[in-house]
Design a protein around this motif. Sequence first.
Motif, PDB file in Angstrom:
ATOM      1  N   VAL A  83       0.835  -1.200   0.000  1.00 26.77           N
ATOM      2  CA  VAL A  83       0.000   0.000   0.000  1.00 26.77           C
ATOM      3  C   VAL A  83       0.874   1.256   0.000  1.00 26.77           C
ATOM      4  CG1 VAL A  83      -1.704   1.328   1.298  1.00 26.77           C
ATOM      5  CG2 VAL A  83      -1.979  -1.139   1.044  1.00 26.77           C
ATOM      6  N   CYS A  84       1.935   1.246   0.788  1.00 25.37           N
ATOM      7  CA  CYS A  84       2.861   2.385   0.757  1.00 25.37           C
ATOM      8  C   CYS A  84       3.412   2.577  -0.659  1.00 25.37           C
ATOM      9  CB  CYS A  84       4.009   2.156   1.735  1.00 25.37           C
ATOM     10  SG  CYS A  84       3.546   2.303   3.473  1.00 25.37           S
ATOM     11  N   ARG A  85       3.696   1.485  -1.347  1.00 21.85           N
ATOM     12  CA  ARG A  85       4.217   1.583  -2.716  1.00 21.85           C
ATOM     13  C   ARG A  85       3.166   2.171  -3.654  1.00 21.85           C
ATOM     14  NH1 ARG A  85       4.229  -1.960  -7.051  1.00 21.85           N
ATOM     15  NH2 ARG A  85       3.381  -3.648  -5.774  1.00 21.85           N
ATOM     16  N   LEU A  86       1.901   1.780  -3.470  1.00 19.30           N
ATOM     17  CA  LEU A  86       0.842   2.340  -4.304  1.00 19.30           C
ATOM     18  C   LEU A  86       0.667   3.834  -4.047  1.00 19.30           C
ATOM     19  CD1 LEU A  86      -1.857  -0.476  -4.065  1.00 19.30           C
ATOM     20  CD2 LEU A  86      -0.566   0.178  -6.106  1.00 19.30           C
ATOM     21  N   ILE A  87       0.826   4.240  -2.800  1.00 23.15           N
ATOM     22  CA  ILE A  87       0.658   5.647  -2.447  1.00 23.15           C
ATOM     23  C   ILE A  87       1.784   6.498  -3.037  1.00 23.15           C
ATOM     24  CG2 ILE A  87       0.706   7.285  -0.516  1.00 23.15           C
ATOM     25  CD1 ILE A  87      -0.762   5.137   1.141  1.00 23.15           C
ATOM     26  N   THR A  88       3.007   6.023  -2.935  1.00 20.65           N
ATOM     27  CA  THR A  88       4.155   6.834  -3.359  1.00 20.65           C
ATOM     28  C   THR A  88       4.491   6.668  -4.838  1.00 20.65           C
ATOM     29  OG1 THR A  88       5.745   5.081  -2.804  1.00 20.65           O
ATOM     30  CG2 THR A  88       5.177   6.658  -1.071  1.00 20.65           C
ATOM     31  N   GLY A  89       4.109   5.528  -5.426  1.00 19.96           N
ATOM     32  CA  GLY A  89       4.549   5.202  -6.776  1.00 19.96           C
ATOM     33  C   GLY A  89       5.803   4.346  -6.720  1.00 19.96           C
ATOM     34  N   ASP A  90       6.014   3.540  -7.734  1.00 20.26           N
ATOM     35  CA  ASP A  90       7.103   2.566  -7.729  1.00 20.26           C
ATOM     36  C   ASP A  90       8.482   3.211  -7.589  1.00 20.26           C
ATOM     37  OD1 ASP A  90       5.296   0.536  -7.969  1.00 20.26           O
ATOM     38  OD2 ASP A  90       5.633   0.180 -10.098  1.00 20.26           O
ATOM     39  N   ASP A  91       8.759   4.213  -8.398  1.00 15.58           N
ATOM     40  CA  ASP A  91      10.104   4.795  -8.405  1.00 15.58           C
ATOM     41  C   ASP A  91      10.434   5.437  -7.064  1.00 15.58           C
ATOM     42  OD1 ASP A  91      10.408   3.968 -11.001  1.00 15.58           O
ATOM     43  OD2 ASP A  91       9.982   5.928 -11.895  1.00 15.58           O
ATOM     44  N   TYR A  92       9.489   6.179  -6.522  1.00 19.82           N
ATOM     45  CA  TYR A  92       9.733   6.846  -5.235  1.00 19.82           C
ATOM     46  C   TYR A  92       9.896   5.800  -4.130  1.00 19.82           C
ATOM     47  CZ  TYR A  92       9.461  10.488  -1.687  1.00 19.82           C
ATOM     48  OH  TYR A  92       9.753  11.354  -0.658  1.00 19.82           O
ATOM     49  N   PHE A  93       9.058   4.757  -4.173  1.00 18.38           N
ATOM     50  CA  PHE A  93       9.164   3.731  -3.139  1.00 18.38           C
ATOM     51  C   PHE A  93      10.513   3.020  -3.219  1.00 18.38           C
ATOM     52  CE2 PHE A  93       8.725  -0.481  -1.333  1.00 18.38           C
ATOM     53  CZ  PHE A  93       8.114  -0.205  -0.120  1.00 18.38           C
ATOM     54  N   ASP A  94      10.958   2.710  -4.430  1.00 17.82           N
ATOM     55  CA  ASP A  94      12.251   2.032  -4.566  1.00 17.82           C
ATOM     56  C   ASP A  94      13.386   2.917  -4.050  1.00 17.82           C
ATOM     57  OD1 ASP A  94      10.882  -0.064  -5.635  1.00 17.82           O
ATOM     58  OD2 ASP A  94      11.597   0.208  -7.688  1.00 17.82           O
ATOM     59  N   ALA A  95      13.265   4.225  -4.258  1.00 12.29           N
ATOM     60  CA  ALA A  95      14.270   5.137  -3.710  1.00 12.29           C
ATOM     61  C   ALA A  95      14.220   5.127  -2.184  1.00 12.29           C
ATOM     62  CB  ALA A  95      14.039   6.554  -4.247  1.00 12.29           C
ATOM     63  N   LEU A  96      13.008   5.101  -1.619  1.00 12.44           N
ATOM     64  CA  LEU A  96      12.873   4.982  -0.162  1.00 12.44           C
ATOM     65  C   LEU A  96      13.503   3.684   0.336  1.00 12.44           C
ATOM     66  CD1 LEU A  96       9.209   6.151   0.555  1.00 12.44           C
ATOM     67  CD2 LEU A  96      11.308   7.296   1.261  1.00 12.44           C
ATOM     68  N   ALA A  97      13.274   2.602  -0.402  1.00 12.80           N
ATOM     69  CA  ALA A  97      13.815   1.301   0.001  1.00 12.80           C
ATOM     70  C   ALA A  97      15.338   1.325   0.026  1.00 12.80           C
ATOM     71  CB  ALA A  97      13.306   0.214  -0.945  1.00 12.80           C
ATOM     72  N   ARG A  98      15.935   1.981  -0.944  1.00 14.08           N
ATOM     73  CA  ARG A  98      17.402   2.057  -0.966  1.00 14.08           C
ATOM     74  C   ARG A  98      17.926   2.898   0.186  1.00 14.08           C
ATOM     75  NH1 ARG A  98      16.276   2.162  -6.592  1.00 14.08           N
ATOM     76  NH2 ARG A  98      16.286   4.443  -6.645  1.00 14.08           N
ATOM     77  N   ARG A  99      17.247   3.995   0.464  1.00 15.71           N
ATOM     78  CA  ARG A  99      17.665   4.822   1.611  1.00 15.71           C
ATOM     79  C   ARG A  99      17.481   4.064   2.918  1.00 15.71           C
ATOM     80  NH1 ARG A  99      18.341  10.428   1.075  1.00 15.71           N
ATOM     81  NH2 ARG A  99      18.760  10.281   3.318  1.00 15.71           N
ATOM     82  N   TYR A 100      16.396   3.343   3.014  1.00 16.47           N
ATOM     83  CA  TYR A 100      16.160   2.551   4.229  1.00 16.47           C
ATOM     84  C   TYR A 100      17.242   1.484   4.380  1.00 16.47           C
ATOM     85  CZ  TYR A 100      14.015  -0.717   7.502  1.00 16.47           C
ATOM     86  OH  TYR A 100      13.776  -1.551   8.565  1.00 16.47           O
ATOM     87  N   ARG A 101      17.616   0.840   3.275  1.00 15.58           N
ATOM     88  CA  ARG A 101      18.663  -0.185   3.343  1.00 15.58           C
ATOM     89  C   ARG A 101      19.975   0.427   3.813  1.00 15.58           C
ATOM     90  NH1 ARG A 101      22.735  -1.556   0.111  1.00 15.58           N
ATOM     91  NH2 ARG A 101      23.490  -3.728   0.112  1.00 15.58           N
ATOM     92  N   ASP A 102      20.288   1.625   3.362  1.00 13.32           N
ATOM     93  CA  ASP A 102      21.506   2.290   3.815  1.00 13.32           C
ATOM     94  C   ASP A 102      21.439   2.605   5.307  1.00 13.32           C
ATOM     95  OD1 ASP A 102      22.453   2.198   1.231  1.00 13.32           O
ATOM     96  OD2 ASP A 102      21.884   4.272   0.756  1.00 13.32           O
ATOM     97  N   ASP A 103      20.255   2.997   5.761  1.00 12.00           N
ATOM     98  CA  ASP A 103      20.075   3.401   7.155  1.00 12.00           C
ATOM     99  C   ASP A 103      19.907   2.208   8.085  1.00 12.00           C
ATOM    100  OD1 ASP A 103      19.548   5.787   8.963  1.00 12.00           O
ATOM    101  OD2 ASP A 103      17.743   4.597   9.347  1.00 12.00           O
ATOM    102  N   ARG A 104      19.204   1.177   7.620  1.00 15.69           N
ATOM    103  CA  ARG A 104      18.904  -0.001   8.448  1.00 15.69           C
ATOM    104  C   ARG A 104      19.200  -1.285   7.651  1.00 15.69           C
ATOM    105  NH1 ARG A 104      15.128   1.498  12.577  1.00 15.69           N
ATOM    106  NH2 ARG A 104      15.545   3.683  13.041  1.00 15.69           N
ATOM    107  N   PRO A 105      20.469  -1.635   7.490  1.00 22.14           N
ATOM    108  CA  PRO A 105      20.773  -2.863   6.736  1.00 22.14           C
ATOM    109  C   PRO A 105      20.213  -4.090   7.447  1.00 22.14           C
ATOM    110  CG  PRO A 105      22.734  -2.037   7.865  1.00 22.14           C
ATOM    111  CD  PRO A 105      21.682  -0.983   8.004  1.00 22.14           C
ATOM    112  N   SER A 106      19.911  -5.101   6.665  1.00 21.66           N
ATOM    113  CA  SER A 106      19.345  -6.326   7.224  1.00 21.66           C
ATOM    114  C   SER A 106      20.342  -7.002   8.159  1.00 21.66           C
ATOM    115  CB  SER A 106      18.960  -7.289   6.092  1.00 21.66           C
ATOM    116  OG  SER A 106      18.515  -8.518   6.632  1.00 21.66           O
TER     117      SER A 106
END
Length: 261
Positions: free
Chosen positions: A60-83
């Motif tokens: 749902v967050c991806r639908l709200i933001t759009g694919d490209d913006y969500f993927d950018a968020l995902a990359r920033r999140y990965r940098d901030d909180r790696p698995s």
Amino acid sequence: MPALREAQRRFGAALSAAAGEDEVLPLLAGDDARNRILLSIYRATSIANATAALRLAYPVCRLITGDDYFDALARRYRDDRPSRDGDLNRYGEHFAAFLDDFEPVRELPYLPDVARLEWLVHRATMAADGRPAGGELFAGLVPEALADLRLKMTPGFALLASRWPVADIWLQHQADAGETFDIDLDRPQRAAVWRDGYRVRVCALDPATHALWLAVLDGMPFGEAWAAASASDFRFNLAAAVSQAIACGWLRAPDAQGEPT
């Protein structure tokens, strides 16, 4: 040769960013140029896997933001909180907290709470099976026994209180929702999440019903939970709340020894 932990740290840093390659290259056999190419492949795969995991957990967050913006968020999140877990099903637990502090999403102030709801939905998809209780759970109980009863909720059941209409937002973004959006963003909402067979469901609760089941989740005896709900709204209808819980399968049935299964 550095200790294993240090070698792992260097390799992890190289997977996080190209800047970390120089530290790990001395530990790798073979040509440095070839190893840089291999590290870039591993890094791209790691980014893609983390992004795919977040897409799965937060549709749902991806639908709200759009694919490209969500993927950018995902990359920033990965940098901030790696698995830090080998199971990517558990990756993304802190995404809502990341969004709380991420300035570019302030224009979507409800997004962090939508993410909180989606994480509860994601957890419910992986919840264990639990046998729901029927009306027999309360049959024959005298008032004192009813007041002392400690209920358990089925695995995956969860509650969320938000200043935003998170249940409505989630429901309007489901595949079976209508095309007309009718959401009042000025209305706070309390949501319940539960697994119904292989499907996870979400609904909005009134404040008193939310207070009842929140108290039960906190381990309160049923009498105290009832009092908490009544304090929230003196018009609270206990029978309706219990009927809803039984119909939806929220309450866990006890086993032969009286313990919830």
